[in-house]
Design an enzyme around this catalytic site. Structure first.
Site, PDB file in Angstrom:
ATOM      1  N   GLU A 183      56.721 -23.780 -21.314  1.00 51.34           N
ATOM      2  CA  GLU A 183      55.363 -24.207 -21.620  1.00 51.34           C
ATOM      3  C   GLU A 183      55.264 -24.683 -23.070  1.00 51.34           C
ATOM      4  OE1 GLU A 183      52.875 -23.985 -19.291  1.00 51.34           O
ATOM      5  OE2 GLU A 183      54.339 -23.187 -17.874  1.00 51.34           O
ATOM      6  N   LYS A 191      57.206  -9.078 -13.528  1.00 55.96           N
ATOM      7  CA  LYS A 191      58.133  -9.033 -12.387  1.00 55.96           C
ATOM      8  C   LYS A 191      58.844  -7.686 -12.321  1.00 55.96           C
ATOM      9  CE  LYS A 191      58.891 -14.015 -12.932  1.00 55.96           C
ATOM     10  NZ  LYS A 191      59.784 -15.013 -13.581  1.00 55.96           N
ATOM     11  N   VAL A 204      54.611 -25.931  -6.601  1.00 54.22           N
ATOM     12  CA  VAL A 204      54.977 -25.049  -5.489  1.00 54.22           C
ATOM     13  C   VAL A 204      54.166 -25.408  -4.243  1.00 54.22           C
ATOM     14  CG1 VAL A 204      55.089 -22.659  -4.682  1.00 54.22           C
ATOM     15  CG2 VAL A 204      55.658 -23.194  -7.062  1.00 54.22           C
ATOM     16  N   ASP A 254      56.209 -12.465 -19.077  1.00 50.40           N
ATOM     17  CA  ASP A 254      56.447 -12.926 -17.710  1.00 50.40           C
ATOM     18  C   ASP A 254      57.423 -11.980 -17.002  1.00 50.40           C
ATOM     19  OD1 ASP A 254      56.640 -15.399 -15.667  1.00 50.40           O
ATOM     20  OD2 ASP A 254      58.661 -14.649 -16.057  1.00 50.40           O
ATOM     21  N   GLY A 305      60.675 -29.455 -18.936  1.00 50.66           N
ATOM     22  CA  GLY A 305      59.662 -28.844 -18.073  1.00 50.66           C
ATOM     23  C   GLY A 305      59.948 -27.402 -17.717  1.00 50.66           C
ATOM     24  N   GLY A 340      61.091 -22.965  -9.764  1.00 51.56           N
ATOM     25  CA  GLY A 340      61.145 -24.311  -9.225  1.00 51.56           C
ATOM     26  C   GLY A 340      60.354 -24.386  -7.937  1.00 51.56           C
ATOM     27  N   LYS A 383      52.525 -13.383  -9.892  1.00 45.37           N
ATOM     28  CA  LYS A 383      53.140 -12.148 -10.406  1.00 45.37           C
ATOM     29  C   LYS A 383      52.173 -11.342 -11.253  1.00 45.37           C
ATOM     30  CE  LYS A 383      55.205 -15.070 -13.871  1.00 45.37           C
ATOM     31  NZ  LYS A 383      54.946 -16.321 -13.154  1.00 45.37           N
TER      32      LYS A 383
END
Lengths: 443, 443
Positions: free
Chosen positions: A196, A211, A27, A207, A193, A311, A111
């Site tokens: 993980e 959010k 990023v 995760d 990719g 991404g 996050k």
């Protein structure tokens, strides 16, 4: 000659807004690329921090940019905003606090940090006259934080639901399309990719719940902690579940949902779990690693935002959009002769804390895998009946091995806790080859 | 006792932001209802203007609200913002100018006015230190104007496409679902209040092109006038076209598209027309009177916004969201001791003017309706061949009357102007019962 030394009137000049990128991974590189290629007039990249920075250095960044392996170089500099992209709580929280205390605004994609420490950090920012932008922390490039807080500010939202984890969605849509086993789909996601080496954070829902906690705060004004949100893993899903789901006109998605209790606003239903969703639902149409957020408001009804949830480039768009928002507002204040704002770019309202419940009523899909023998359905039906749960239908795909036979029972609407009690009793039967898998059927 | 008379320090008091509603139709009533029920702390409804106001008066509005049939009462009052909901250019433009000149900000749902006079009005607002909010002018309750200008500000958008007219989409999805004739679907839309007595503004594309012009300005930074955008009517579509479209894996939608020329940025492709869209496209999934906007950016890829594009309550959400945005910003400036901003709430950038072209290359669907006789296909194939257009396939549904036989030819990619020339020649054949209908096939 430096501009400052000319003595010319500065009225028409806009001093560039100085940006430090902290964390030069995927990023961070994308943010740098947009700032260098796209060069929004307001923004000027001045610092890049990374541990062991030399291996990260790239040639396409202008020579004036300072590369450093010491965060002190950033914190003691005169940058206007620090972009935090290292993730995790430590040392990110400490660095963000220090940035705010030293007169810098912050943009972050973190996050976990925002979901757990967002209110305190935003309060610190407010006191310091700085801003924190966290659009990138939810659903990557989809502008949902600004959408909920600005574009839909005039509504009274009571429900947020979505596909918030692209890895899970990639895995599930792969299983749906190719009828692959879960582990094969995970393996492919890892090879590409998307996942993980240890995929638990994604597949077990941690995760997505971070959010969801952020969306519940910004959209529903509910103060909740992510650890209060019930998570159920998608790892129990098998390829055969997609075949049965299709017979019901459905597919399976990891759905994150939060809904205010309409009877009393001090509790919030919130859950991250795999669920059957009708093929006609926007949730069912989300393919691959895409994300989608669907809000429901008293006045505006359903509004849907979808796009690339992860991404480098899409997430970087969210970061740069926040940078532009902060720079524009700073420039306006500069014109007024004030350097500091007292408004955070996004608000996490100081609404009351909400008790989070994972209890809900819905129809359910339950897959059993058994060693076949006469009387199984009768045994199950007796227990369900004892708990007041009505059976809707029983399905069995042909051609399975009798020693490992999957079949599905759909149940009329009941509460998940009653169902869990019934299944707790049902698990004691000796005909199970593996534990039953129950999924809500969302309408 | 009035608060003003107490002499107490006013530091912790927030003076309410006074709102006048001008035009008390469906949207106006919904705005009033949200302001009265929902009572966002910042906002206080103080005036309602309508011609012949007495017949509009409702009992659920608080007694302090002034009802008036004279716009002068609003323009000479001390309201902070005028909500313009009368539509059209006259007298709306004049009233908005006078509101800005007398120190009021403006929120409007007026797509015709913003698409035709937006840049001048925003410049006037900027000079006056006032703001104009126009989220409600495009796609009703879907927060796409703020989405493009804030949430996606960090991207470089080059394409905007969408379903911007709910009436057309209602008509087309009705024809799709029931295979009704166009006129029957229009009649139903009129009976349900979705379509005007004269539906031309919607079905011929003029409503959608005004919205597309606004999106092209705010999202693509292209200055274009709506009258430069080519419109094609959906009135040529017949139920049989949905049957043929389905054979091609498609359906038919009124699609509004604007795309920057990647080779030179001074021209913009822009068009509103019926088109075949693949069933897998987000455009195909828009049902009934829903709207959808899809943007494509260099970095963020495709982002989709969808929801209720019209109706009193959803449009009112956009109006109230703009009001909240203006009130929050005003309150911040108040705290700084300044009453006026120099930033418009949304920017219409002063980018260069763009030449608008309606020229594009795509595969095409052409439906012919003929009195059948031998040699028709040969005649058509010869003309297409003369223009260098390759035929992809020929379809004919069984069971039609030979004296009025519909059939379809699909053509490989060609420019629409070349196709129009070929069709101009083809129209001279005497076997046509009605003119051929050509639609682009979007991918």
């Amino acid at each position: 000659m430096k501009e400052e030394a000319t003595g010319a009137p500065r009225r028409d000049r806009v001093s560039p807004f100085k940006v430090a990128i902290v964390g030069f991974g995927t990023v961070g590189r994308s943010v740098a690329r947009i700032l260098c290629e796209h060069t929004p007039v307001e923004l000027r990249l001045t610092h890049v921090y990374n541990r062991d920075v030399e291996r990260k250095r790239v040639s396409w960044v202008p020579p004036h940019v300072e590369w450093t392996g010491s965060i002190e170089d950033v914190l003691s500099s005169n940058v206007d905003v620090m972009v935090e992209l290292i993730g995790g709580l430590k040392p990110a929280e400490n660095w963000i606090r220090r940035a705010l205390l030293s007169g810098k605004s912050v943009v972050t994609a973190n996050k976990q940090l925002i979901s757990q420490r967002g209110p305190e950090l935003l309060e610190l920012a407010r006191r310091q006259g700085e801003r924190i932008g966290f659009e990138a922390s939810v659903a990557g490039g989809i502008p949902v934080v600004s959408g909920l807080q600005a574009g839909l500010a005039g509504d009274q939202l009571f429900r947020v639901a979505g596909i918030l984890n692209g890895t899970c969605n990639y895995i599930l849509t792969r299983m749906e399309a190719s009828r692959w086993p879960f582990v094969a789909a995970v393996k492919e996601a890892q090879d590409l990719g998307f996942a993980e080496a240890n995929p638990a954070e994604d597949v077990d829902g941690y995760d997505a719940r971070a959010k969801l906690a952020i969306l519940a705060r910004v959209g529903l004004q509910c103060q909740i902690h992510p650890s209060d949100i019930v998570c159920r893993s998608i790892s129990v899903i098998e390829a055969i579940d997609f075949t049965y789901a299709l017979r019901l006109g459905c597919t399976i998605r990891q759905v994150s949902r939060a809904e205010k209790d309409v009877h009393g606003e001090a509790q919030l239903f919130a859950c991250v779990q795999p669920a059957l969703v009708p093929l006609s639902s926007p949730l069912a149409r989300v393919q691959g690693s895409q994300n989608l957020v669907m809000t429901t408001g008293k006045f505006g009804g359903e509004t849907v935002f979808s796009g690339h949830g992860a991404g480098g480039d899409p997430t970087a768009v969210a970061v740069v959009s926040d940078l532009i928002g902060i720079a524009r507002s700073r420039r306006e204040l500069d014109r007024l002769g004030r350097s500091k704002s007292k408004n955070a770019i996004y608000r996490i309202p100081r609404g009351k804390s909400h008790r989070v419940i994972g209890e809900f009523a819905s129809s359910h899909y339950v897959r059993f895998t058994v060693r076949d023998r006469p009387g199984i359905i009768a045994s199950l039906a007796t227990i369900f009946s004892n708990y007041g749960i009505n059976i809707d239908a029983v399905f069995q795909e042909p051609g399975s091995d009798k020693s490992r036979l999957p079949f599905v029972i759909t149940l009329e609407e009941c509460s998940n806790s009653v169902l869990e009690s019934a299944l707790g009793e049902i698990k004691n039967f000796d005909f199970h080859v593996q534990p039953p898998v129950s999924l809500p059927i969302l309408v």
